[in-house]
Design a protein around this motif. Structure first.
Motif, PDB file in Angstrom:
ATOM      1  N   GLU A   1       0.814  -1.217   0.000  1.00 28.76           N
ATOM      2  CA  GLU A   1       0.000   0.000   0.000  1.00 28.76           C
ATOM      3  C   GLU A   1       0.852   1.273   0.000  1.00 28.76           C
ATOM      4  O   GLU A   1       0.435   2.307  -0.527  1.00 28.76           O
ATOM      5  N   ASP A   2       2.055   1.194   0.566  1.00 23.01           N
ATOM      6  CA  ASP A   2       2.953   2.360   0.588  1.00 23.01           C
ATOM      7  C   ASP A   2       3.320   2.832  -0.812  1.00 23.01           C
ATOM      8  O   ASP A   2       3.698   3.992  -0.998  1.00 23.01           O
ATOM      9  N   LYS A   3       3.248   1.933  -1.773  1.00 26.85           N
ATOM     10  CA  LYS A   3       3.753   2.216  -3.116  1.00 26.85           C
ATOM     11  C   LYS A   3       2.661   2.646  -4.097  1.00 26.85           C
ATOM     12  O   LYS A   3       2.949   2.952  -5.252  1.00 26.85           O
ATOM     13  N   VAL A   4       1.412   2.650  -3.630  1.00 27.47           N
ATOM     14  CA  VAL A   4       0.289   2.943  -4.518  1.00 27.47           C
ATOM     15  C   VAL A   4       0.011   4.450  -4.541  1.00 27.47           C
ATOM     16  O   VAL A   4      -0.389   5.026  -3.537  1.00 27.47           O
TER      17      VAL A   4
ATOM     18  N   VAL B   1     -14.696   3.276  -6.681  1.00 25.94           N
ATOM     19  CA  VAL B   1     -14.095   4.406  -5.981  1.00 25.94           C
ATOM     20  C   VAL B   1     -12.644   4.586  -6.400  1.00 25.94           C
ATOM     21  O   VAL B   1     -11.855   3.630  -6.370  1.00 25.94           O
ATOM     22  N   GLU B   2     -12.281   5.804  -6.794  1.00 24.68           N
ATOM     23  CA  GLU B   2     -10.890   6.103  -7.109  1.00 24.68           C
ATOM     24  C   GLU B   2     -10.239   6.734  -5.885  1.00 24.68           C
ATOM     25  O   GLU B   2     -10.785   7.648  -5.268  1.00 24.68           O
ATOM     26  N   ILE B   3      -9.062   6.225  -5.552  1.00 22.69           N
ATOM     27  CA  ILE B   3      -8.379   6.598  -4.310  1.00 22.69           C
ATOM     28  C   ILE B   3      -6.969   7.068  -4.632  1.00 22.69           C
ATOM     29  O   ILE B   3      -6.274   6.468  -5.458  1.00 22.69           O
ATOM     30  N   GLY B   4      -6.544   8.135  -3.972  1.00 20.43           N
ATOM     31  CA  GLY B   4      -5.206   8.659  -4.168  1.00 20.43           C
ATOM     32  C   GLY B   4      -4.410   8.647  -2.876  1.00 20.43           C
ATOM     33  O   GLY B   4      -4.929   9.038  -1.810  1.00 20.43           O
ATOM     34  N   TYR B   5      -3.172   8.213  -2.960  1.00 23.83           N
ATOM     35  CA  TYR B   5      -2.270   8.205  -1.800  1.00 23.83           C
ATOM     36  C   TYR B   5      -2.067   9.624  -1.286  1.00 23.83           C
ATOM     37  O   TYR B   5      -1.807  10.551  -2.047  1.00 23.83           O
TER      38      TYR B   5
ATOM     39  N   GLY C   1       8.662   9.020  13.316  1.00 16.21           N
ATOM     40  CA  GLY C   1       7.555   8.189  13.768  1.00 16.21           C
ATOM     41  C   GLY C   1       7.553   6.839  13.087  1.00 16.21           C
ATOM     42  O   GLY C   1       8.272   6.608  12.108  1.00 16.21           O
ATOM     43  N   VAL C   2       6.733   5.917  13.591  1.00 17.42           N
ATOM     44  CA  VAL C   2       6.606   4.593  12.972  1.00 17.42           C
ATOM     45  C   VAL C   2       5.312   4.569  12.166  1.00 17.42           C
ATOM     46  O   VAL C   2       4.314   5.176  12.552  1.00 17.42           O
ATOM     47  N   SER C   3       5.347   3.856  11.033  1.00 19.21           N
ATOM     48  CA  SER C   3       4.179   3.855  10.155  1.00 19.21           C
ATOM     49  C   SER C   3       3.591   2.466   9.994  1.00 19.21           C
ATOM     50  O   SER C   3       4.283   1.453  10.121  1.00 19.21           O
ATOM     51  N   PHE C   4       2.302   2.446   9.717  1.00 21.79           N
ATOM     52  CA  PHE C   4       1.590   1.217   9.345  1.00 21.79           C
ATOM     53  C   PHE C   4       0.353   1.653   8.588  1.00 21.79           C
ATOM     54  O   PHE C   4      -0.499   2.372   9.125  1.00 21.79           O
ATOM     55  N   GLY C   5       0.259   1.253   7.315  1.00 23.74           N
ATOM     56  CA  GLY C   5      -0.856   1.662   6.486  1.00 23.74           C
ATOM     57  C   GLY C   5      -0.617   3.037   5.887  1.00 23.74           C
ATOM     58  O   GLY C   5       0.423   3.667   6.104  1.00 23.74           O
ATOM     59  N   ILE C   6      -1.595   3.478   5.114  1.00 17.60           N
ATOM     60  CA  ILE C   6      -1.499   4.795   4.474  1.00 17.60           C
ATOM     61  C   ILE C   6      -2.755   5.600   4.711  1.00 17.60           C
ATOM     62  O   ILE C   6      -3.831   5.055   4.949  1.00 17.60           O
ATOM     63  N   LYS C   7      -2.606   6.912   4.642  1.00 18.84           N
ATOM     64  CA  LYS C   7      -3.738   7.824   4.624  1.00 18.84           C
ATOM     65  C   LYS C   7      -4.015   8.159   3.159  1.00 18.84           C
ATOM     66  O   LYS C   7      -3.074   8.313   2.376  1.00 18.84           O
ATOM     67  N   ALA C   8      -5.278   8.276   2.794  1.00 21.26           N
ATOM     68  CA  ALA C   8      -5.611   8.444   1.380  1.00 21.26           C
ATOM     69  C   ALA C   8      -6.781   9.398   1.195  1.00 21.26           C
ATOM     70  O   ALA C   8      -7.568   9.650   2.117  1.00 21.26           O
ATOM     71  N   ALA C   9      -6.881   9.920  -0.029  1.00 20.16           N
ATOM     72  CA  ALA C   9      -7.959  10.831  -0.413  1.00 20.16           C
ATOM     73  C   ALA C   9      -8.894  10.137  -1.385  1.00 20.16           C
ATOM     74  O   ALA C   9      -8.489   9.225  -2.130  1.00 20.16           O
ATOM     75  N   VAL C  10     -10.156  10.562  -1.393  1.00 23.89           N
ATOM     76  CA  VAL C  10     -11.134  10.066  -2.362  1.00 23.89           C
ATOM     77  C   VAL C  10     -11.078  10.971  -3.582  1.00 23.89           C
ATOM     78  O   VAL C  10     -11.393  12.157  -3.509  1.00 23.89           O
TER      79      VAL C  10
ATOM     80  N   TRP D   1       1.958   3.789  -9.676  1.00 25.60           N
ATOM     81  CA  TRP D   1       2.786   3.411  -8.537  1.00 25.60           C
ATOM     82  C   TRP D   1       3.756   4.531  -8.169  1.00 25.60           C
ATOM     83  O   TRP D   1       4.178   5.311  -9.026  1.00 25.60           O
ATOM     84  N   ILE D   2       4.132   4.580  -6.905  1.00 20.78           N
ATOM     85  CA  ILE D   2       5.170   5.496  -6.452  1.00 20.78           C
ATOM     86  C   ILE D   2       6.524   4.834  -6.727  1.00 20.78           C
ATOM     87  O   ILE D   2       6.708   3.661  -6.392  1.00 20.78           O
TER      88      ILE D   2
END
Length: 285
Positions: A192-195, A203-207, A247-256, A273-274
């Motif tokens: 998910e980090d790379k999307v 639904v279209e989603i943006g990182y 900080g430590v990360s897990f998952g991503i925050k995303a926009a619609v 992809w990123i």
């Protein structure tokens, strides 16, 4: 790579309270329908969360028409009408966003105050609420921390739990991370980090940015008690993010990017992809 699919969906009517799993959801500019439309605040308007009050995890809110139902273990349930507009109060998130919320029924405030043992008042987003996020895709959000969606993957949790078990700890469930959308089918952890841009169902989603984790994942969502130091201790061994202040990360925050209907089982299609080793978010904060 195997086919990626939506494995689970959840929304959180009141920020910081228990989530509501669903099989399908309408998704708008601010995320899943009814996600984080309400928020608990202190007398000065500062938001309340499990960071300060882990017992919030055991409180539940459900919406039905124009009504709000609240429940908690060993306590009487309460039903109240939703106030969409009316008396306003100033509210804030992290001392960075300052806005207003619509004050709800005083009986609701009393119920939360009794359950949490500290003054608490419930507010709803105002009819004109429009709060932008930040990152590679800004998007909009209600009373979420800063973004419309929190997205995780099963592969990432499997990797984390393997590391926790290796060091003698107990595996944790996904609900510790309070995601809106969980993706299965990716074999590589943290795909998910790379999307940068994808579609899930219609639904279209943006990182937007990496999901930097606070103390909430150390709270057992079933009991409302802190059960740390996991998963933070293990995440710190391999998920430190220097570009986000360490900080430590897990998952991503995303926009619609385009709203629509989302269902468990919908396929995930990645359109962009990123590049490896890159992250466009920190420079845009």
């Amino acid at each position: 790579m195997s086919v990626a699919k939506v494995a689970a969906l959840a929304y959180y009517p009141v920020k910081g309270l228990a989530g509501v799993p669903v099989e399908s959801a309408e998704v708008g500019p601010t995320g899943l329908l009814n996600d984080r439309l309400f928020m608990l605040v202190e007398p000065d308007g500062t938001f309340l969360s499990q960071r300060k009050l882990p017992a919030m995890a055991t409180l539940r809110a459900s919406l039905s028409g124009d009504g709000l139902r609240l429940s908690a273990p060993g306590a009487p349930a309460l039903e109240a009408d939703i106030r969409y507009d009316g008396k306003r109060r100033d509210v804030s998130l992290f001392g960075k966003w300052f806005g207003q919320g619509v004050a709800q029924d005083p009986a609701v405030d009393a119920w939360f105050t009794d359950r949490l043992g500290t003054p608490a008042a419930l507010v709803r987003v105002t009819p004109e609420h429009e709060r932008p996020g930040w990152g590679a895709h800004r998007g909009l959000t209600g009373f979420g921390d800063a973004h419309a969606l929190m997205i995780t993957s099963q592969a990432s949790l499997d990797e984390l739990n393997a590391r926790i078990l290796e060091h003698g700890g107990d595996a944790i469930p996904m609900n510790r991370f309070r995601p809106n959308l969980v993706i299965s089918g990716w074999t590589e952890p943290h795909t998910e980090d790379k999307v940068l841009r994808m579609t899930a169902g219609a639904v279209e989603i943006g990182y937007s940015a990496r999901g930097i984790r606070c103390a909430v994942p150390t709270v057992d969502q079933a009991t409302g008690a802190k059960s740390g130091p996991e998963p933070t201790r293990t995440l710190a061994t391999y998920r430190r993010e220097p570009a986000y202040g360490g900080g430590v990360s897990f998952g991503i925050k995303a926009a619609v990017l385009a709203p629509g209907t989302l269902r468990v089982g919908d396929e995930i299609t990645v359109h962009e992809w990123i590049p490896d080793g890159a992250d466009p978010a920190p420079a845009l904060r």
